[in-house]
Scaffold this motif. Structure first.
Motif, mmCIF file in Angstrom:
data_model
loop_
_atom_site.group_PDB
_atom_site.id
_atom_site.type_symbol
_atom_site.label_atom_id
_atom_site.label_comp_id
_atom_site.label_asym_id
_atom_site.label_seq_id
_atom_site.Cartn_x
_atom_site.Cartn_y
_atom_site.Cartn_z
ATOM 1 N N THR A 5 0.843 -1.198 0.000
ATOM 2 C CA THR A 5 0.000 0.000 0.000
ATOM 3 C C THR A 5 0.880 1.252 0.000
ATOM 4 O OG1 THR A 5 -1.657 -1.200 1.238
ATOM 5 C CG2 THR A 5 -1.829 1.194 1.298
ATOM 6 N N ALA A 30 -1.398 -3.417 3.346
ATOM 7 C CA ALA A 30 -2.720 -3.228 3.945
ATOM 8 C C ALA A 30 -2.931 -4.284 5.032
ATOM 9 C CB ALA A 30 -3.790 -3.355 2.868
ATOM 10 N N ASN A 65 -0.359 2.926 -3.194
ATOM 11 C CA ASN A 65 -1.086 2.058 -4.119
ATOM 12 C C ASN A 65 -0.460 2.086 -5.516
ATOM 13 O OD1 ASN A 65 -2.933 1.197 -2.147
ATOM 14 N ND2 ASN A 65 -4.167 3.042 -2.450
#
Lengths: 296, 263
Positions: A5, A30, A65
């Motif tokens: 992430t 995450a 991301n």
């Protein structure tokens, strides 16, 4: 393959000739609480401030991301919750006005979550910010960081000033956020917090990342031993131990072997006395603080 | 965000505007009694004793101070120029920098807004308050002069607008300078220096042809009161120059602020 992430790639920050961090790379995922620890001045806050674009890195990249996180990327900013180590808010406002002001910056309705959090942290909304104690100011900072339900939480020394009851409320909140699949970057120099809540830990010293550890894996593998034996030198060689201290027949050791293999190996020698201890993460991290080389 | 900026800067706006309005209120109240036929001759004699350069520096060679309007055209607007200039300088040096000085920038920067948004709201707030100050003082003087007697309304309106040009430029210069530091106490002295040095250079430049070029170093040259009194019109070149200077410093402010280290 699981995508990170938050990625920090070769981050370097120099303040003139003074090193803040150097060539720091990290991948955070995450659903994990990543403990970021190190002594004062190690570069924790510099790293966080670079992530938050409060300061400009000398080189390196921050990706969220898989996309480079630019200073004015408001969409990405809206999924980040940030709690600085020292909280400075608008003294002329009351807690209620501050929370209302904060709500105004988000497109979605976050009022319900705000009410839940203020009730949970027992924060009096009628008080003026300038009248808040350090602990209550911290609670307000936590609520502001969490109330817009961010996917990434960047917390710099979040529990300083909180009483033990509120610390537990906060730890529960962190675990809930992890269960929701959110990423938490947890910077602290309180080592005991790491073993309580973190899944992984990164140790930073003199601006360099010196160790990355999975907390639970480490617990199962590393063992502290004090052995008294006439064959102590052979034992040390055989179990490939790190020696902390040693005299003629007694040695204090650190061994990374799995326990069943360790016991089988020790059974081959004459052992007069043995003391086995599971080192706490605090002890382990403390050793890193003391031992590791000062250069990256 | 603009709403909050307007709220937190309201108090200083009221104080500085009240200083100017209070000053003019005293003038309108006492002027008729001070300036009567008994001491008119005495003041005329005193004026004749002053060198022509000195009279020119305060526009007293163009207008008599027998009436409140006459005083306003000479000394009155100097006060407006100076006080609005000081207010604009302080506002410019603080409005953007306050967040860094108070360390609230760490919170503000974490919100889903761009740095340009932050700077824009604060700059807009500053320009609103400077314009509002000029407007309030203008309206107050208009009412005061209407009650005091006859005056040239068009010339008065033009005169009332002129301090806006120098004030906005001072605001943008101080705003730009504030992007070079993190502490407001460092910039306030500089901003006051710009205002006072600019004012004295402007005064000195009126005193002779050998020092006339000094006016190009003064921001108050942009508020050309003398030209308005003489020609009853604004110097469009100076209006355009004010606009260009303001735009140049604003662009510099945005560029610097977007690359600034905030802590």
């Amino acid at each position: 393959m699981k995508q990170p992430t938050l990625q920090i790639k070769n981050l370097t920050k120099y303040y003139g000739k003074i090193k803040g961090v150097e060539n720091l790379s990290l991948q955070l995922y995450a659903g994990e609480i990543f403990g970021f620890i190190g002594p004062n001045g190690a570069g924790k806050s510099t790293t966080i401030r670079c992530i938050m674009h409060l300061i400009n890195p000398t080189s390196g990249q921050i990706l969220i991301n898989d996309k480079e996180f630019k200073q004015d990327d408001t969409e990405t900013k809206s999924i980040i919750g940030y709690l600085p180590s020292e909280i400075h808010l608008y003294d002329d406002l009351t807690v209620k006005e501050m929370l209302n002001y904060h709500e105004g910056f988000y497109k979605k309705d976050i009022h319900k979550r705000r009410c839940e959090l203020t009730a949970r942290f027992q924060l009096d909304e009628t008080k003026r910010i300038e009248d808040l104690s350090l602990g209550n100011l911290k609670k307000l900072g936590i609520i502001l960081a969490f109330m817009h339900e961010p996917k990434i939480l960047i917390l710099d020394e979040p529990t300083s000033g909180l009483d033990p009851i509120m610390q537990n409320v906060f730890y529960d909140l962190l675990k809930e956020e992890r269960a929701k699949g959110n990423l938490i970057l947890y910077s602290t120099h309180i080592l005991s917090e790491i073993s309580k809540i973190c899944d992984r830990v990164g140790i930073i010293k003199n601006g360099c990342l010196i160790k990355l550890e999975e907390i639970h894996t480490d617990k199962s593998q590393s063992t502290s031993l004090v052995i008294t034996s006439p064959q102590i030198n052979e034992i040390i060689r055989d179990i490939q131990a790190v020696v902390h201290s040693q005299d003629n027949t007694t040695a204090s050791l650190q061994c990374e072997l799995p326990h069943d293999i360790l016991i089988k190996k020790l059974a081959q020698y004459s052992v007069e006395h043995i003391q086995i201890k599971q080192p706490s993460p605090e002890e382990m991290f403390f050793r890193y603080y003391e031992q590791e080389n000062e250069t990256c | 965000m603009l709403k909050r900026e307007l709220k937190i800067n309201l108090k200083s706006f009221i104080i500085w505007t009240s200083i100017l309005i209070g000053l003019f209120a005293i003038v309108y109240l006492v002027y008729p009694s001070v300036f009567n036929s008994d001491n008119k001759q005495m003041i005329d004699n005193m004026m004749e004793m002053l060198p022509q350069e000195m009279l020119k520096a305060f526009n007293m060679d163009l207008s008599s101070i027998e009436t409140a309007y006459g005083w306003l055209k000479t000394e009155g607007f100097v006060f407006v120029l100076l006080i609005s200039g000081i207010y604009s300088g302080i506002l410019g040096s603080q409005i953007l920098l306050k967040e860094e000085n108070d360390k609230t920038i760490e919170y503000l920067n974490s919100l889903p807004i761009t740095r340009s948004n932050i700077a824009f709201s604060k700059i807009l707030c500053g320009i609103i308050y400077i314009s509002l100050m000029i407007l309030c003082v203008g309206v107050f003087n208009f009412i005061g002069l209407s009650l005091s007697g006859e005056f040239d309304r068009i010339a008065f309106i033009l005169l009332s607008i002129t301090p806006l040009f120098s004030s906005v430029v001072i605001f943008t210069i101080c705003l730009f300078l504030s992007t070079f530091t993190h502490k407001t106490k460092k910039t306030i002295g500089i901003s006051l220096g710009i205002v006072f040095a600019g004012y004295f250079l402007n005064i000195i430049s009126e005193m002779g042809t050998s020092v006339e070029s000094l006016k190009y170093l003064s921001v108050f040259t942009l508020a050309d009161i003398r030209n308005v009194i003489m020609s009853e019109s604004l110097n469009l070149w100076l209006v355009m120059l004010s606009f260009l200077l303001a735009m140049m410093f604003l662009t510099g402010t945005f560029l610097r602020y977007n690359h600034k280290e905030l802590v």
